[in-house]
Motif scaffolding. Structure first.
Motif: not given
Length: 124
Positions: A71, A58, A7, A50-51, A67-69, A63, A54-55, A65
Motif C-alpha cells: 500500500q 504464503k 527475493n 512484493w508479489d 498484505p497481499e499488495q 505470512l 508474499y507468495q 499478516d
C-alpha cells in the motif's frame, strides 16, 4: 537463507528463459530474532518484489499478516514495518531447495546457505 535473500536471487542456468523467481521448497524453517531497524526495512521495500515475497511467505506458511499488495505510505506504518521486518529478516530457511522456474534445476539450501553453483554437485 532469509526471504530477503530469496527475493534477490535468480538462476543463471544456460538456456533458461527466466530464472526468477526461484521456487522455494523449504524442508526446515526457523525463526531468528533480529533487531528491528525501520530505516533498513524502508530502504529495502523499494528493492523487494512484493508479489514474490508474499507468495513465497504464503507457500512456506509464514505470512505474518503482511498484505497481499504493498500500500502507499507504508513507510510511516510501524506495525506494517515490523511485520515486513519479521518476514524479510527473521524467517530463515535452514534446509531445502531453490528451483529454477524454467529449467527445473534444483539448488540445495544447507544450513541456511544456498548453493547456486551449476556443477553436478549442486543438483538433487
Amino acid at each position: 537463507m532469509r526471504l530477503l535473500t530469496h527475493n534477490m536471487l535468480t538462476s543463471h542456468v544456460k538456456g533458461a528463459e527466466s530464472g526468477y523467481p526461484l521456487i522455494l521448497e523449504a524442508a526446515e524453517v526457523i525463526l531468528r530474532n533480529v533487531d528491528f531497524n525501520p530505516e533498513f526495512i524502508k530502504r529495502m521495500l523499494s528493492k523487494v518484489n512484493w508479489d514474490v515475497l508474499y507468495q513465497t511467505a504464503k507457500a512456506i506458511g509464514h505470512l505474518n499478516d503482511i498484505p497481499e499488495q504493498l500500500q502507499p505510505n507504508v513507510e510511516n506504518d510501524e506495525e506494517f514495518l515490523r511485520k515486513a521486518h519479521h518476514v524479510l529478516l527473521e524467517v530463515e530457511v535452514k534446509e531445502g531447495h531453490l528451483i529454477c522456474p524454467t529449467s527445473k534445476k534444483k539448488f540445495q539450501i544447507s544450513n541456511g546457505i544456498p548453493n547456486m553453483l551449476l556443477g553436478e554437485e549442486s543438483s538433487s
